[in-house]
Motif scaffolding. Structure first.
Motif, short mmCIF file in Angstrom:
data_model
loop_
_atom_site.label_atom_id
_atom_site.label_comp_id
_atom_site.label_asym_id
_atom_site.label_seq_id
_atom_site.Cartn_x
_atom_site.Cartn_y
_atom_site.Cartn_z
N ASN A 116 70.04 24.78 16.37
CA ASN A 116 69.07 23.72 16.14
C ASN A 116 67.86 24.16 15.33
O ASN A 116 66.96 23.36 15.09
N SER A 117 67.81 25.43 14.96
CA SER A 117 66.63 25.88 14.22
C SER A 117 67.03 26.79 13.06
O SER A 117 68.06 27.46 13.09
N TRP A 118 66.17 26.79 12.05
CA TRP A 118 66.38 27.59 10.86
C TRP A 118 65.85 29.00 11.07
O TRP A 118 64.89 29.20 11.80
N ALA A 119 66.47 29.96 10.38
CA ALA A 119 66.00 31.35 10.41
C ALA A 119 66.20 31.96 9.03
O ALA A 119 67.12 31.60 8.30
N VAL A 120 65.33 32.89 8.69
CA VAL A 120 65.46 33.62 7.43
C VAL A 120 66.55 34.66 7.61
O VAL A 120 66.54 35.43 8.57
N LYS A 121 67.51 34.67 6.71
CA LYS A 121 68.57 35.67 6.74
C LYS A 121 68.22 36.84 5.83
O LYS A 121 68.53 37.98 6.14
N SER A 122 67.59 36.55 4.69
CA SER A 122 67.19 37.61 3.77
C SER A 122 66.22 37.04 2.75
O SER A 122 66.06 35.82 2.64
N TYR A 123 65.59 37.95 2.02
CA TYR A 123 64.74 37.55 0.91
C TYR A 123 64.75 38.66 -0.13
O TYR A 123 65.03 39.81 0.18
N LYS A 124 64.49 38.30 -1.37
CA LYS A 124 64.40 39.25 -2.47
C LYS A 124 63.22 38.86 -3.33
O LYS A 124 62.94 37.68 -3.50
N THR A 125 62.55 39.88 -3.87
CA THR A 125 61.44 39.64 -4.78
C THR A 125 61.69 40.36 -6.09
O THR A 125 62.41 41.36 -6.14
N ASN A 126 61.08 39.83 -7.15
CA ASN A 126 61.16 40.46 -8.46
C ASN A 126 60.13 39.79 -9.35
O ASN A 126 59.89 38.58 -9.22
N SER A 127 59.55 40.53 -10.26
CA SER A 127 58.62 39.92 -11.20
C SER A 127 59.35 39.41 -12.44
O SER A 127 58.76 38.79 -13.31
N ASN A 128 60.66 39.65 -12.50
CA ASN A 128 61.48 39.15 -13.60
C ASN A 128 62.48 38.14 -13.04
O ASN A 128 63.40 38.51 -12.30
#
Length: 140
Positions: A116-128
């Protein structure tokens, strides 16, 4: 009169839907980034560990690296969602641009709704942006 109530009800339900989308996780993250609270922003993704003894050196390093990335481009100016890809009703990939003084930072956030709820599985960052999209598509 009934039309006015119907229109008001529709507008209210649309605004409520927008603010509660993904349980507010991306909104909370961006709000904390805007305040310069990068560590708290990352904690909003995964929460603080329940048992600090089980925190690995690898996870500490990853968090420190992410905080550094969020803080390295100077003053925060804005953020904007630039893409949203839904896979069914339980998985989403959101990509944002965060505008800083020196240059923009792009972040892609994978969200999953198990029950019933959302969760973050992963994230990625980049300046490009092109590199970020390539990394996300390749699953690296």
């Amino acid at each position: 009169m009934n039309k006015a109530i119907l229109i008001f009800g529709m507008l209210f339900s649309l605004s409520a839907l927008g603010s509660e989308q993904y349980d507010g996780i991306p909104d909370k993250f961006m709000e904390l980034v805007a305040k310069g609270e990068s560590e708290a922003a990352l904690d909003s993704f995964f929460g603080k560990p329940k048992d600090p003894k089980k925190v690995t050196a690898e996870s500490i390093y990853a968090k420190e690296k992410s905080v550094k990335i969020l803080n390295q481009f100077g003053k925060y100016y804005f953020h904007e969602k630039i893409s949203e890809e839904k896979i069914g009703s339980r998985y989403a990939l959101l990509t944002y641009i965060i505008g800083y003084d020196e240059k923009p930072l792009f972040i892609s956030i994978s969200l999953y709704k198990k029950e019933n709820s959302w969760a973050v599985k992963s994230y990625k960052t980049n300046s490009n942006y092109k590199e970020l999209v390539k990394d996300v598509n390749e699953g690296t």
